[in-house]
Design a protein around this motif. Structure first.
Motif, short mmCIF file in Angstrom:
data_model
loop_
_atom_site.label_atom_id
_atom_site.label_comp_id
_atom_site.label_asym_id
_atom_site.label_seq_id
_atom_site.Cartn_x
_atom_site.Cartn_y
_atom_site.Cartn_z
N MET A 1 -42.49 10.40 59.30
CA MET A 1 -43.42 11.62 58.94
C MET A 1 -44.68 11.44 58.22
O MET A 1 -44.10 10.44 57.36
CB MET A 1 -41.96 12.06 58.39
CG MET A 1 -42.60 14.10 57.86
SD MET A 1 -41.40 14.86 58.10
CE MET A 1 -40.15 13.82 56.32
N ARG A 2 -45.50 12.22 57.69
CA ARG A 2 -46.37 11.41 56.61
C ARG A 2 -47.10 12.99 56.07
O ARG A 2 -46.48 13.65 56.78
CB ARG A 2 -47.88 11.31 57.55
CG ARG A 2 -48.32 10.02 58.51
CD ARG A 2 -49.03 9.49 59.18
NE ARG A 2 -48.88 8.31 60.04
CZ ARG A 2 -49.16 7.08 59.83
NH1 ARG A 2 -49.28 6.49 58.35
NH2 ARG A 2 -48.91 6.57 60.42
N LYS A 3 -47.68 12.71 55.35
CA LYS A 3 -47.87 13.96 54.30
C LYS A 3 -46.90 14.32 53.50
O LYS A 3 -46.80 15.15 54.09
CB LYS A 3 -49.09 14.76 54.60
CG LYS A 3 -50.34 13.61 55.60
CD LYS A 3 -51.08 13.72 54.19
CE LYS A 3 -52.32 12.73 54.55
NZ LYS A 3 -53.19 12.88 53.40
N PHE A 4 -45.31 13.77 53.19
CA PHE A 4 -44.55 14.47 52.84
C PHE A 4 -43.94 13.94 50.93
O PHE A 4 -45.03 13.37 51.08
CB PHE A 4 -43.49 14.32 53.41
CG PHE A 4 -43.10 13.03 53.34
CD1 PHE A 4 -41.97 12.97 52.58
CD2 PHE A 4 -43.60 11.86 54.26
CE1 PHE A 4 -41.14 11.20 52.77
CE2 PHE A 4 -42.88 10.40 53.50
CZ PHE A 4 -41.91 10.53 52.90
N SER A 6 -40.28 13.76 48.32
CA SER A 6 -39.54 13.35 48.45
C SER A 6 -38.49 14.59 46.86
O SER A 6 -39.22 14.54 45.83
CB SER A 6 -38.96 12.52 48.35
OG SER A 6 -39.04 11.94 49.24
N GLN A 33 -45.16 24.75 62.07
CA GLN A 33 -45.84 24.00 61.36
C GLN A 33 -46.90 23.88 60.55
O GLN A 33 -47.68 22.92 60.35
CB GLN A 33 -47.27 23.49 63.36
CG GLN A 33 -46.40 22.57 64.19
CD GLN A 33 -45.78 24.03 65.20
OE1 GLN A 33 -46.04 24.83 65.10
NE2 GLN A 33 -44.65 23.68 66.09
N ASN A 37 -43.57 19.63 55.32
CA ASN A 37 -43.40 18.33 54.83
C ASN A 37 -41.97 17.93 53.60
O ASN A 37 -43.42 17.76 52.63
CB ASN A 37 -44.14 17.00 55.47
CG ASN A 37 -44.45 18.05 56.97
OD1 ASN A 37 -44.00 18.33 58.01
ND2 ASN A 37 -45.24 16.69 57.32
N TYR A 38 -40.77 17.39 54.06
CA TYR A 38 -39.85 17.29 52.73
C TYR A 38 -38.55 16.59 52.77
O TYR A 38 -38.64 16.81 53.91
CB TYR A 38 -39.97 18.12 51.78
CG TYR A 38 -39.81 19.12 51.84
CD1 TYR A 38 -38.24 19.34 52.40
CD2 TYR A 38 -40.41 20.93 51.87
CE1 TYR A 38 -37.34 20.39 52.63
CE2 TYR A 38 -39.68 21.44 52.68
CZ TYR A 38 -38.09 22.11 52.90
OH TYR A 38 -37.56 23.22 52.74
N ILE A 39 -38.35 15.27 52.36
CA ILE A 39 -37.03 15.32 52.52
C ILE A 39 -36.05 15.84 51.09
O ILE A 39 -36.72 15.54 50.60
CB ILE A 39 -37.09 13.68 52.21
CG1 ILE A 39 -37.94 13.25 53.72
CG2 ILE A 39 -36.06 13.25 52.38
CD1 ILE A 39 -37.53 11.69 54.05
N ARG A 234 -52.72 17.35 52.17
CA ARG A 234 -52.53 17.75 53.59
C ARG A 234 -54.07 17.59 53.67
O ARG A 234 -54.15 17.23 54.85
CB ARG A 234 -51.88 18.77 53.86
CG ARG A 234 -51.70 19.53 55.15
CD ARG A 234 -51.14 20.58 55.60
NE ARG A 234 -50.36 20.43 55.22
CZ ARG A 234 -48.91 21.20 55.38
NH1 ARG A 234 -49.85 23.45 56.32
NH2 ARG A 234 -47.40 21.20 55.53
#
Length: 236
Positions: A1-4, A6, A33, A37-39, A234
């Motif tokens: 995954m890119r551009k995320f 945490s 979409q 994006n995150y963890i 992004r």
């Protein structure tokens, strides 16, 4: 995954869930979409921050926080978010452990005051006893030339009761107690605005926002800064 990014969460879990809920709700997305994006690291077993700040013989939250930062840094997120005000007591040590920027929750909250309440002079703070004691908000408020108003011992006790007895222990918001605390800060201590300096208070605000008291919700501000940073990254 890119551009995320945490999120180091779990302090407490309900507060982190509130942060995630508001984050997703405010993200300008119209398809799967378009969300961010995150963890999420929901590290619920991190020792209590206030207990340690008030008594250094207690288990040290910095140890697992550093482990999380170092572990997540290996994945190369764009930035970190820590939705816990009291954990920012360790901000300098955590930022020193990584080259990846960590959003500074108290700093962003204080910066937001001039945007929402441009005439404010007396800034009140309600938070955990740890945050009141460690002064992480004091520096930012004084630096911005506001008059800091800390809660009385009575209000501090009521705030700790709201945070620990109701929200942390029972996942309930005592609405009347929350409104009473704000009423005391505004009408008795003459605050122009009150910073909600604990994410459990952000839970209270989310569930009991039917009031007219002037507040700056630090978690809400953090959500907005998170979205700004994520959308800007992004584009790069």
């Amino acid at each position: 995954m890119r551009k995320f990014f945490s999120i180091i969460g779990g302090m407490g879990t309900e507060a982190t869930e509130s942060y995630i809920h508001v984050l997703n709700q405010r993200t300008p997305a119209h398809s799967d979409q378009e969300y961010l994006n995150y963890i999420l690291v929901n590290h619920s077993t991190i020792p209590d921050r206030t207990e340690y700040i008030l008594d250094n013989s207690k288990p040290n939250p910095l140890i697992p926080l550093l482990e999380d930062i170092k572990q997540q840094s290996q994945l190369n997120p764009e930035f970190f978010v820590i939705p816990c005000n009291t954990a920012h007591y360790f901000y300098n040590q955590l930022q020193a452990a990584t080259n990846i920027p960590i959003l500074h929750m108290p700093k962003e909250a204080v910066k937001e005051i001039s945007n929402v309440y441009p005439n404010a002079k007396k800034v009140g703070l309600i938070a955990t006893r740890g945050t009141i004691y460690d002064g992480i908000y004091d520096v930012e408020i004084n630096k911005s030339n506001y008059d800091l108003v800390k809660p009385t011992k009575h209000i501090e006790d009521e705030t700790m009761e709201l945070i620990y007895k109701y929200i942390k222990e029972q996942n309930k918001v005592n609405v009347s107690l929350y409104h009473h605390i704000l009423e005391e800060m505004v009408n008795e201590l003459n605050c122009d605005v009150v910073i909600l300096g604990c994410t459990e208070l952000s839970v209270a605000q989310e569930r009991a926002a039917d009031h007219n008291y002037p507040v700056i919700d630090a978690q809400s501000v953090l959500v907005d800064r998170t979205i700004d940073n994520a959308l800007n990254n992004r584009k790069l």
